[in-house]
Design a protein around this motif. Structure first.
Motif, PDB file in Angstrom:
ATOM      1  N   LEU A 175      -6.719  -1.199  -3.031  1.00 17.86           N
ATOM      2  CA  LEU A 175      -6.789  -0.369  -4.241  1.00 17.86           C
ATOM      3  C   LEU A 175      -7.846   0.730  -4.126  1.00 17.86           C
ATOM      4  O   LEU A 175      -7.696   1.803  -4.723  1.00 17.86           O
ATOM      5  CB  LEU A 175      -7.101  -1.241  -5.457  1.00 17.86           C
ATOM      6  CG  LEU A 175      -5.923  -2.013  -6.068  1.00 17.86           C
ATOM      7  CD1 LEU A 175      -6.416  -2.992  -7.122  1.00 17.86           C
ATOM      8  CD2 LEU A 175      -4.894  -1.062  -6.685  1.00 17.86           C
ATOM      9  N   SER A 176      -8.897   0.471  -3.346  1.00  8.64           N
ATOM     10  CA  SER A 176      -9.978   1.465  -3.205  1.00  8.64           C
ATOM     11  C   SER A 176      -9.485   2.767  -2.580  1.00  8.64           C
ATOM     12  O   SER A 176     -10.130   3.806  -2.680  1.00  8.64           O
ATOM     13  CB  SER A 176     -11.129   0.895  -2.370  1.00  8.64           C
ATOM     14  OG  SER A 176     -10.786   0.849  -0.992  1.00  8.64           O
ATOM     15  N   VAL A 209      -9.890  -6.902 -10.387  1.00  6.38           N
ATOM     16  CA  VAL A 209      -8.890  -7.887  -9.960  1.00  6.38           C
ATOM     17  C   VAL A 209      -9.276  -9.247 -10.546  1.00  6.38           C
ATOM     18  O   VAL A 209     -10.396  -9.714 -10.340  1.00  6.38           O
ATOM     19  CB  VAL A 209      -8.824  -7.983  -8.409  1.00  6.38           C
ATOM     20  CG1 VAL A 209      -7.787  -9.025  -7.981  1.00  6.38           C
ATOM     21  CG2 VAL A 209      -8.530  -6.632  -7.777  1.00  6.38           C
ATOM     22  N   HIS A 223      -4.143   3.457 -14.020  1.00  9.23           N
ATOM     23  CA  HIS A 223      -4.926   2.313 -13.539  1.00  9.23           C
ATOM     24  C   HIS A 223      -3.985   1.116 -13.633  1.00  9.23           C
ATOM     25  O   HIS A 223      -2.971   1.163 -14.331  1.00  9.23           O
ATOM     26  CB  HIS A 223      -6.154   2.084 -14.420  1.00  9.23           C
ATOM     27  CG  HIS A 223      -5.807   1.760 -15.835  1.00  9.23           C
ATOM     28  ND1 HIS A 223      -5.605   0.471 -16.280  1.00  9.23           N
ATOM     29  CD2 HIS A 223      -5.553   2.567 -16.905  1.00  9.23           C
ATOM     30  CE1 HIS A 223      -5.266   0.495 -17.565  1.00  9.23           C
ATOM     31  NE2 HIS A 223      -5.228   1.758 -17.966  1.00  9.23           N
ATOM     32  N   THR A 260     -15.737  -6.085  -7.863  1.00  9.42           N
ATOM     33  CA  THR A 260     -14.428  -5.723  -8.443  1.00  9.42           C
ATOM     34  C   THR A 260     -13.600  -6.951  -8.826  1.00  9.42           C
ATOM     35  O   THR A 260     -12.601  -6.832  -9.517  1.00  9.42           O
ATOM     36  CB  THR A 260     -13.584  -4.882  -7.453  1.00  9.42           C
ATOM     37  OG1 THR A 260     -13.259  -5.699  -6.317  1.00  9.42           O
ATOM     38  CG2 THR A 260     -14.306  -3.635  -7.009  1.00  9.42           C
ATOM     39  N   LEU A 278       2.271   0.180  -4.610  1.00  5.98           N
ATOM     40  CA  LEU A 278       1.124   0.652  -5.416  1.00  5.98           C
ATOM     41  C   LEU A 278       1.236   2.112  -5.862  1.00  5.98           C
ATOM     42  O   LEU A 278       0.937   2.414  -7.019  1.00  5.98           O
ATOM     43  CB  LEU A 278      -0.199   0.436  -4.663  1.00  5.98           C
ATOM     44  CG  LEU A 278      -0.744  -0.999  -4.671  1.00  5.98           C
ATOM     45  CD1 LEU A 278      -2.007  -1.078  -3.835  1.00  5.98           C
ATOM     46  CD2 LEU A 278      -1.014  -1.490  -6.091  1.00  5.98           C
ATOM     47  N   VAL A 287      -4.337  -6.270 -12.374  1.00  3.17           N
ATOM     48  CA  VAL A 287      -3.933  -7.049 -11.202  1.00  3.17           C
ATOM     49  C   VAL A 287      -4.462  -8.484 -11.277  1.00  3.17           C
ATOM     50  O   VAL A 287      -5.598  -8.715 -11.679  1.00  3.17           O
ATOM     51  CB  VAL A 287      -4.478  -6.391  -9.909  1.00  3.17           C
ATOM     52  CG1 VAL A 287      -3.968  -7.119  -8.669  1.00  3.17           C
ATOM     53  CG2 VAL A 287      -4.106  -4.927  -9.844  1.00  3.17           C
ATOM     54  N   GLU A 340       0.812  -1.223   0.000  1.00  2.00           N
ATOM     55  CA  GLU A 340       0.000   0.000   0.000  1.00  2.00           C
ATOM     56  C   GLU A 340       0.846   1.275   0.000  1.00  2.00           C
ATOM     57  O   GLU A 340       0.545   2.230  -0.718  1.00  2.00           O
ATOM     58  CB  GLU A 340      -0.918  -0.014   1.233  1.00  2.00           C
ATOM     59  CG  GLU A 340      -1.841   1.185   1.305  1.00  2.00           C
ATOM     60  CD  GLU A 340      -2.772   1.131   2.514  1.00  2.00           C
ATOM     61  OE1 GLU A 340      -3.107   2.221   3.020  1.00  2.00           O
ATOM     62  OE2 GLU A 340      -3.162   0.033   2.936  1.00  2.00           O
ATOM     63  N   ILE A 373      -6.817  -7.130  -1.852  1.00  2.19           N
ATOM     64  CA  ILE A 373      -6.214  -6.274  -2.884  1.00  2.19           C
ATOM     65  C   ILE A 373      -7.195  -5.177  -3.299  1.00  2.19           C
ATOM     66  O   ILE A 373      -6.833  -4.002  -3.396  1.00  2.19           O
ATOM     67  CB  ILE A 373      -5.798  -7.107  -4.124  1.00  2.19           C
ATOM     68  CG1 ILE A 373      -4.712  -8.121  -3.758  1.00  2.19           C
ATOM     69  CG2 ILE A 373      -5.310  -6.196  -5.252  1.00  2.19           C
ATOM     70  CD1 ILE A 373      -4.472  -9.196  -4.821  1.00  2.19           C
ATOM     71  N   ALA A 374      -8.462  -5.565  -3.522  1.00  3.81           N
ATOM     72  CA  ALA A 374      -9.482  -4.584  -3.937  1.00  3.81           C
ATOM     73  C   ALA A 374      -9.684  -3.518  -2.864  1.00  3.81           C
ATOM     74  O   ALA A 374      -9.810  -2.325  -3.170  1.00  3.81           O
ATOM     75  CB  ALA A 374     -10.803  -5.297  -4.234  1.00  3.81           C
ATOM     76  N   ILE A 403       0.697   2.999  -9.788  1.00  2.00           N
ATOM     77  CA  ILE A 403      -0.463   3.784 -10.221  1.00  2.00           C
ATOM     78  C   ILE A 403      -0.023   5.112 -10.846  1.00  2.00           C
ATOM     79  O   ILE A 403      -0.610   5.577 -11.821  1.00  2.00           O
ATOM     80  CB  ILE A 403      -1.448   3.993  -9.042  1.00  2.00           C
ATOM     81  CG1 ILE A 403      -2.104   2.644  -8.696  1.00  2.00           C
ATOM     82  CG2 ILE A 403      -2.524   5.020  -9.383  1.00  2.00           C
ATOM     83  CD1 ILE A 403      -2.791   2.591  -7.364  1.00  2.00           C
ATOM     84  N   VAL A 458     -11.849  -0.428 -10.188  1.00  2.00           N
ATOM     85  CA  VAL A 458     -10.971  -1.490  -9.688  1.00  2.00           C
ATOM     86  C   VAL A 458     -11.388  -2.826 -10.300  1.00  2.00           C
ATOM     87  O   VAL A 458     -12.560  -3.187 -10.285  1.00  2.00           O
ATOM     88  CB  VAL A 458     -11.030  -1.583  -8.140  1.00  2.00           C
ATOM     89  CG1 VAL A 458     -10.274  -2.808  -7.638  1.00  2.00           C
ATOM     90  CG2 VAL A 458     -10.470  -0.320  -7.497  1.00  2.00           C
TER      91      VAL A 458
END
Length: 258
Positions: A118-119, A129, A97, A180, A88, A100, A84, A114-115, A92, A127
Motif C-alpha cells: 500500500l505504501s 491495516v 483510501h 500502520t 489495488l 483493509v 499490486e 499489505i502495508a 484506490i 495506511v
C-alpha cells in the motif's frame, strides 16, 4: 466410537481459551496435537491438558501448533503482484483510501506485506491495516516485528532495503510500517466482524475448517465487505459456487462482492 479423552480435551480447551477445536477437521487436528504431546512426554489428552494448565510455555506451544503458524512475507509472490498491479489500483481509484483487514494474521508477515504494498500508492501516515488472530501469543510476536531471514525469501530487494533492518541473523520491520498495523485478538467463527472493508485478506487458513464452518465464514466475510470489495484467499482455497455468497471472480483467488 467416540474418543472421550479428546472430547473432554475439546471442552476443557474451549473453557480455557474460547477456541472450539470441534470446528476443525478432527483427524488432522488430533494427529498434530498427539505428535506434540508425545514429544513432550504425555500419553493422553487429559494429561496434556493438565500440563497446559500448569505451564504457560506448553500452552503457547499448543496454540502455535493448533493455529498452524506457517507464514512468510509475500507468500506466493505472484498473487501479491496481481494485488499490486491489478486489484489495488482500481480499489484506490474508486475510494482514494481503502479499509483493509488481514484476518488470521499469524505472526504478522501478511499485514506488514499489505502495508508495504500500500505504501506504493498511499503515504504511510494514511495506511491502516486491521490484523486479527485467535492466538495472543502470535499477536505478541507480530508486534515485535522480528523475523528470521527465511521469512523474507520472497521480499523484493528494494522493499527489503527500505523497510527492514538486519540484526544478527534476524530482520526487524521498520517502525513506520509497524505503526500502520493494528493487531487485535479475534475468533473468526464466534466473533462479529466490522463492516465496509474494501479488501479482506484471509489466506491459507480456511483449508483447516470443516465445510460447514467455511460456509459460515464465506457469508460473514461477504457481509463485511462493501460492494465491489475484494476477498483474497490462499492458493489452495478456491471458492466453489462463489455467487452463492455474493461473490464473483476478479482474478484467480480474488473474489469481488457483487
Amino acid at each position: 466410537m467416540v474418543d472421550q479423552d479428546y472430547e473432554l480435551f475439546i471442552k476443557n480447551i474451549k473453557r480455557k481459551s474460547g477456541i472450539d477445536l470441534s470446528l476443525y477437521k478432527e483427524a488432522q487436528m488430533k494427529r498434530r496435537l498427539i505428535s506434540l504431546y508425545e514429544k513432550r512426554g504425555f500419553t493422553s489428552f487429559s494429561q496434556f491438558f493438565e500440563g497446559i494448565s500448569k505451564k504457560s510455555e506448553l500452552y503457547y506451544e499448543f496454540l502455535d501448533r493448533m493455529t498452524i503458524n506457517v507464514s512468510e512475507f509475500y507468500r506466493n509472490y505472484k498473487r501479491w503482484q496481481v494485488l499490486e498491479e491489478k486489484i489495488l489500483p482500481s480499489l484506490i481509484e474508486k475510494n482514494g483510501h481503502i479499509k483493509v483487514w488481514s484476518a488470521a494474521c499469524s505472526t504478522g508477515e501478511e499485514p506488514y506485506t499489505i502495508a508495504m504494498i500500500l505504501s506504493k500508492f498511499i503515504p504511510l501516515t494514511k495506511v491502516k491495516v486491521l490484523a486479527t488472530d485467535i492466538d495472543e501469543n502470535v499477536i505478541a510476536r507480530a508486534k515485535l516485528g522480528i523475523y528470521p531471514e527465511r521469512s523474507l525469501n520472497e521480499v523484493p530487494a528494494e522493499i527489503k532495503n527500505k523497510y527492514f533492518k538486519k540484526d544478527g541473523t534476524n530482520f526487524i520491520v521498520s517502525e513506520e510500517i509497524k505503526k500502520t498495523v493494528q493487531f487485535k485478538k479475534q475468533n473468526l467463527l464466534s466473533d462479529t466482524f466490522d463492516t465496509n472493508f474494501d479488501l479482506i485478506v484471509c489466506r491459507n487458513v480456511l483449508i483447516y475448517f470443516t465445510e460447514e464452518a467455511k460456509e459460515t465464514l464465506y457469508s460473514k466475510f461477504s457481509q463485511a465487505l462493501r460492494k465491489d470489495g475484494i476477498f483474497f484467499v490462499g492458493s489452495t482455497e478456491q471458492i466453489f459456487n462463489a455467487d452463492r455468497f455474493g461473490f464473483k471472480s476478479a482474478d484467480t483467488f480474488f473474489y469481488q462482492k457483487k
